[in-house]
Design a protein around this motif. Structure first.
Motif, PDB file in Angstrom:
ATOM      1  N   THR A 217      74.131  -5.558  23.571  1.00 22.69           N
ATOM      2  CA  THR A 217      74.624  -5.501  22.197  1.00 22.69           C
ATOM      3  C   THR A 217      75.026  -6.904  21.772  1.00 22.69           C
ATOM      4  N   ILE A 218      74.525  -7.347  20.634  1.00 26.00           N
ATOM      5  CA  ILE A 218      74.905  -8.648  20.075  1.00 26.00           C
ATOM      6  C   ILE A 218      75.508  -8.428  18.695  1.00 26.00           C
TER       7      ILE A 218
ATOM      8  N   SER B  48      82.027  -8.674  26.576  1.00 21.58           N
ATOM      9  CA  SER B  48      82.849  -7.525  26.949  1.00 21.58           C
ATOM     10  C   SER B  48      81.952  -6.511  27.654  1.00 21.58           C
ATOM     11  N   PRO B  49      82.502  -5.717  28.565  1.00 26.00           N
ATOM     12  CA  PRO B  49      81.672  -4.744  29.279  1.00 26.00           C
ATOM     13  C   PRO B  49      81.300  -3.521  28.463  1.00 26.00           C
TER      14      PRO B  49
ATOM     15  N   GLY C 160      83.831 -13.391  29.977  1.00 25.56           N
ATOM     16  CA  GLY C 160      83.338 -14.760  29.950  1.00 25.56           C
ATOM     17  C   GLY C 160      82.702 -15.046  28.607  1.00 25.56           C
ATOM     18  N   ASN C 161      82.030 -16.194  28.497  1.00 21.22           N
ATOM     19  CA  ASN C 161      81.360 -16.563  27.243  1.00 21.22           C
ATOM     20  C   ASN C 161      79.928 -16.979  27.554  1.00 21.22           C
ATOM     21  N   ILE C 162      78.971 -16.220  27.048  1.00 18.95           N
ATOM     22  CA  ILE C 162      77.565 -16.411  27.388  1.00 18.95           C
ATOM     23  C   ILE C 162      76.978 -17.692  26.793  1.00 18.95           C
TER      24      ILE C 162
ATOM     25  N   THR D 290      78.195  -6.268  26.078  1.00 20.36           N
ATOM     26  CA  THR D 290      78.381  -6.505  24.647  1.00 20.36           C
ATOM     27  C   THR D 290      78.755  -7.963  24.427  1.00 20.36           C
ATOM     28  N   ILE D 291      78.019  -8.620  23.528  1.00 20.90           N
ATOM     29  CA  ILE D 291      78.246 -10.034  23.239  1.00 20.90           C
ATOM     30  C   ILE D 291      78.767 -10.166  21.807  1.00 20.90           C
ATOM     31  N   MET D 292      79.954 -10.714  21.679  1.00 21.48           N
ATOM     32  CA  MET D 292      80.588 -10.848  20.369  1.00 21.48           C
ATOM     33  C   MET D 292      80.086 -12.099  19.641  1.00 21.48           C
TER      34      MET D 292
END
Length: 358
Positions: free
Chosen positions: A65-66, A300-301, A313-315, A292-294
């Motif tokens: 998810t983005i 977030s998981p 973390g931060n992708i 899930t990527i904010m």
């Protein structure tokens, strides 16, 4: 409805559920492997890790998810964004940062949900972003929209997106705006109809257009009218969406009369507790396949973590493996397996099953 009831019955027989779930998981992975689908090897490896309840996962996440933005033009009162309680800095994911993310995840990504806690089409670079993801041959890209943004129809056609759900709150402006506050039903319907028209003109056979009806107490009398309208306009599918709420007070205001359409336990609700019908037992398959990527790159998981309380973390700044099997993620999985009831983002979740592959 029958299938949902059957799933709930199976979930409540926990031992049977686990056996069937694991069999289905391996079956999905191996069938997809024979079909040559991206992510199938990762799916099989992740299922093996799931069966063992490992804190470190052998496969990479295949369902991503983005969040294009955490800003929204609607003011839906149950939504953290709409209610103004998201407690995250407003952000739009830039095209450059989107490319960084996609370049790190695409070799394993089977499905991409281009949506989280905001209206995706408010990101002015959304068409470029979806195009780039499709260029990387991500199999299936979907999104969800309130539909009240200019330029949606042509953008959907140009982007190459696979699935778009237009979600409304009623068949009249009066009922619609009770929940979909600050949006215009006529604009939404016109955008959807124009998208259907352009799909046919451009022969976009891969594009699936869905109409969603958020079922609530104030609009439950309009369900049949909604279904009849959907059939008359030849939308690809329609969906009656069981509503989510965050508190008992919201439940009293919005939950429909028919409790079959509740995802919550009616008995607990009567006692003043908001509780799902099925409660996970230190178990969550979804965290083995998904992340899930904010909009700022934070990971977030789970899609239940609207406010970003469980950041792994931060992708944009880190490598995928350093996050996916980093200490924070492994500790989170341990917490799931030992004391899930105390994890706030699990409180109103019935758990998601084995990941599918498109």
């Amino acid at each position: 409805m029958f299938l949902n009831k059957l799933k709930n019955i199976i979930k409540q027989n926990y031992g049977l559920y686990i056996v069937l779930r694991n069999i289905v998981g391996f079956k999905k992975g191996f069938i997809s492997l024979f079909q040559g689908k991206r992510g199938s090897v990762e799916h099989i490896k992740s299922t093996y890790s799931l069966v063992k309840s490992d804190r470190k996962i052998l496969g990479k996440p295949i369902n991503i998810t983005i969040e294009p933005t955490n800003v929204c033009n609607a003011k839906c009162p149950v939504c953290e964004t709409g209610a103004g309680i998201l407690n995250r800095k407003k952000a739009y994911l830039s095209f450059d940062d989107f490319k960084i993310i996609i370049d790190k995840i695409y070799p394993y990504t089977n499905t991409l949900m281009y949506y989280f806690m905001g209206e995706p089409f408010l990101n002015k670079e959304w068409v470029k972003q979806v195009k780039y993801a499709k260029k990387k041959e991500i199999s299936f890209i979907s999104t969800c929209t309130n539909g009240d943004v200019a330029g949606i129809p042509q953008g959907i056609i140009d982007s190459g997106i696979d699935f778009v759900s237009f979600q409304i709150g009623g068949t009249t402006q009066e009922t619609h705006e009770i929940y979909r506050v600050a949006t215009n039903l006529e604009n939404i319907k016109n955008n959807m109809l124009e998208t259907i028209k352009l799909k046919k003109e451009h022969n976009k056979t891969n594009l699936h257009i869905e109409a969603g009806f958020i079922l609530m107490k104030h609009n439950e009398h309009q369900v049949e009218e909604f279904i009849a309208w959907c059939k008359s306009v030849n939308v690809d599918s329609f969906n009656i969406i069981d509503p989510g709420v965050r508190t008992v007070e919201q439940g009293k205001q919005y939950l429909p009369t028919n409790k079959d359409n509740w995802i919550y336990n009616p008995e607990a609700f009567e006692k003043g507790r908001l509780q799902r019908k099925v409660i996970p037992k230190n178990d969550c398959p979804w965290i083995y396949y998904s992340m899930t990527i904010m909009s700022n790159g934070d990971v977030s998981p789970c899609c239940h973590d609207a406010c970003g309380n469980e950041i792994m973390g931060n992708i944009i700044e880190q490598d995928l493996e350093d996050i996916w099997n980093g200490e924070k993620y492994q500790n989170f999985r341990d917490r799931i397996h030992t004391n899930q009831k105390d994890i706030s983002i699990c409180r109103l979740c019935s758990g998601y099953g084995i990941s599918g592959i498109k």
